[in-house]
Design a protein around this motif. Structure first.
Motif, PDB file in Angstrom:
ATOM      1  N   UNK A  27       0.846  -1.162   0.052  1.00  0.00           N
ATOM      2  CA  UNK A  27       0.203  -0.134  -0.080  1.00  0.00           C
ATOM      3  C   UNK A  27       0.893   1.205   0.059  1.00  0.00           C
ATOM      4  N   UNK A  28       0.915   1.990  -1.122  1.00  0.00           N
ATOM      5  CA  UNK A  28       1.564   3.223  -1.202  1.00  0.00           C
ATOM      6  C   UNK A  28       0.807   4.280  -0.314  1.00  0.00           C
ATOM      7  N   UNK A  29       1.685   5.051   0.222  1.00  0.00           N
ATOM      8  CA  UNK A  29       1.433   6.250   1.246  1.00  0.00           C
ATOM      9  C   UNK A  29       0.147   7.076   0.522  1.00  0.00           C
ATOM     10  N   UNK A  30      -0.771   7.225   0.783  1.00  0.00           N
ATOM     11  CA  UNK A  30      -2.133   8.136   0.196  1.00  0.00           C
ATOM     12  C   UNK A  30      -3.145   7.002  -0.364  1.00  0.00           C
ATOM     13  N   UNK A  39      -4.640  -0.262  -8.219  1.00  0.00           N
ATOM     14  CA  UNK A  39      -4.769   0.662  -9.190  1.00  0.00           C
ATOM     15  C   UNK A  39      -4.154   1.816  -8.818  1.00  0.00           C
ATOM     16  N   UNK A  40      -4.376   2.210  -7.414  1.00  0.00           N
ATOM     17  CA  UNK A  40      -3.750   3.487  -6.980  1.00  0.00           C
ATOM     18  C   UNK A  40      -2.054   3.219  -6.582  1.00  0.00           C
ATOM     19  N   UNK A  41      -1.775   2.206  -6.282  1.00  0.00           N
ATOM     20  CA  UNK A  41      -0.186   1.815  -6.392  1.00  0.00           C
ATOM     21  C   UNK A  41       0.324   2.021  -7.613  1.00  0.00           C
ATOM     22  N   UNK A  42      -0.365   1.627  -8.819  1.00  0.00           N
ATOM     23  CA  UNK A  42       0.005   1.915 -10.157  1.00  0.00           C
ATOM     24  C   UNK A  42       0.212   3.454 -10.606  1.00  0.00           C
ATOM     25  N   UNK A  43      -0.893   4.092 -10.098  1.00  0.00           N
ATOM     26  CA  UNK A  43      -1.240   5.630 -10.344  1.00  0.00           C
ATOM     27  C   UNK A  43       0.055   6.315  -9.659  1.00  0.00           C
ATOM     28  N   UNK A  44       0.388   5.748  -8.352  1.00  0.00           N
ATOM     29  CA  UNK A  44       1.422   6.772  -7.476  1.00  0.00           C
ATOM     30  C   UNK A  44       2.868   6.264  -8.058  1.00  0.00           C
ATOM     31  N   UNK A  45       2.840   4.967  -8.562  1.00  0.00           N
ATOM     32  CA  UNK A  45       4.194   4.628  -9.138  1.00  0.00           C
ATOM     33  C   UNK A  45       4.466   5.407 -10.563  1.00  0.00           C
ATOM     34  N   UNK A  46       3.337   5.641 -11.184  1.00  0.00           N
ATOM     35  CA  UNK A  46       3.621   6.604 -12.454  1.00  0.00           C
ATOM     36  C   UNK A  46       3.836   8.150 -12.304  1.00  0.00           C
ATOM     37  N   UNK A  77       9.446  -5.182   5.264  1.00  0.00           N
ATOM     38  CA  UNK A  77       9.321  -3.903   6.019  1.00  0.00           C
ATOM     39  C   UNK A  77       8.697  -2.833   5.301  1.00  0.00           C
ATOM     40  N   UNK A  78       8.214  -3.251   3.909  1.00  0.00           N
ATOM     41  CA  UNK A  78       7.942  -1.864   3.160  1.00  0.00           C
ATOM     42  C   UNK A  78       8.728  -1.001   2.496  1.00  0.00           C
ATOM     43  N   UNK A  79      10.223  -1.549   2.565  1.00  0.00           N
ATOM     44  CA  UNK A  79      11.372  -0.690   1.833  1.00  0.00           C
ATOM     45  C   UNK A  79      11.400  -1.310   0.566  1.00  0.00           C
ATOM     46  N   UNK A 104       9.103   5.748  -1.598  1.00  0.00           N
ATOM     47  CA  UNK A 104       8.703   5.787  -0.124  1.00  0.00           C
ATOM     48  C   UNK A 104       8.340   4.720   0.418  1.00  0.00           C
ATOM     49  N   UNK A 105       8.784   4.447   1.784  1.00  0.00           N
ATOM     50  CA  UNK A 105       8.395   3.213   2.424  1.00  0.00           C
ATOM     51  C   UNK A 105       6.916   3.155   2.567  1.00  0.00           C
ATOM     52  N   UNK A 106       6.340   1.964   2.313  1.00  0.00           N
ATOM     53  CA  UNK A 106       5.062   2.023   2.472  1.00  0.00           C
ATOM     54  C   UNK A 106       4.541   0.394   3.288  1.00  0.00           C
TER      55      UNK A 106
END
Length: 126
Positions: A27-30, A39-46, A77-79, A104-106
């Motif tokens: 889970x990406x922050x946000x 889908x949110x992860x992919x958007x945040x990565x882009x 650890x999300x790193x 970012x760490x997630x």
């Protein structure tokens, strides 16, 4: 009656299989409250790539462009741990590695409720 019992066994058995294999994506922050966290992860990565990739310049003061394939883990650890960055332009490879190291760490993905390392392989054209 036998049909109902048979169907019940299939449904209960199927639920046990799906629960035994339950996985969640990192889970990406946000994205914590997103309806579709993948889908949110992919958007945040882009967005991260757009905001953090810095095009390298050659000796003629021109931007160096190229294609890379990156492989990275999001560990328990999300790193982010960069496994490889492969492409024909060393400067682009290095810039892509630096960009990945800024992710970012997630919250890590899980498998059966336990933190789990996930590997991602992604091609980029810069």
């Amino acid at each position: 009656m036998k049909k109902i019992l048979l169907i019940t066994f299939f449904v209960i058995g199927g639920m046990g299989v799906s629960n035994a294999q339950e996985q969640t994506t990192p889970v990406w922050p946000g994205c914590e409250n997103a309806e579709d966290q993948k889908a949110c992860f992919n958007q945040k990565l882009s967005e991260h790539v757009r905001n953090n990739y810095e095009y390298p310049m050659n000796d003629n003061n021109e931007y160096v462009r190229g294609k890379v394939t990156v492989s990275f883990d999001i560990n328990e650890e999300g790193k982010v741990v960069v496994n490889s960055v492969e492409g024909p332009e060393p400067e682009v490879n290095q810039a892509a590695r630096e960009m990945l190291n800024k992710i970012p760490k997630m919250k890590p993905g899980t498998l059966q409720g336990e933190p789990d390392s996930r590997t991602f392989t992604v091609p980029f054209n810069f």
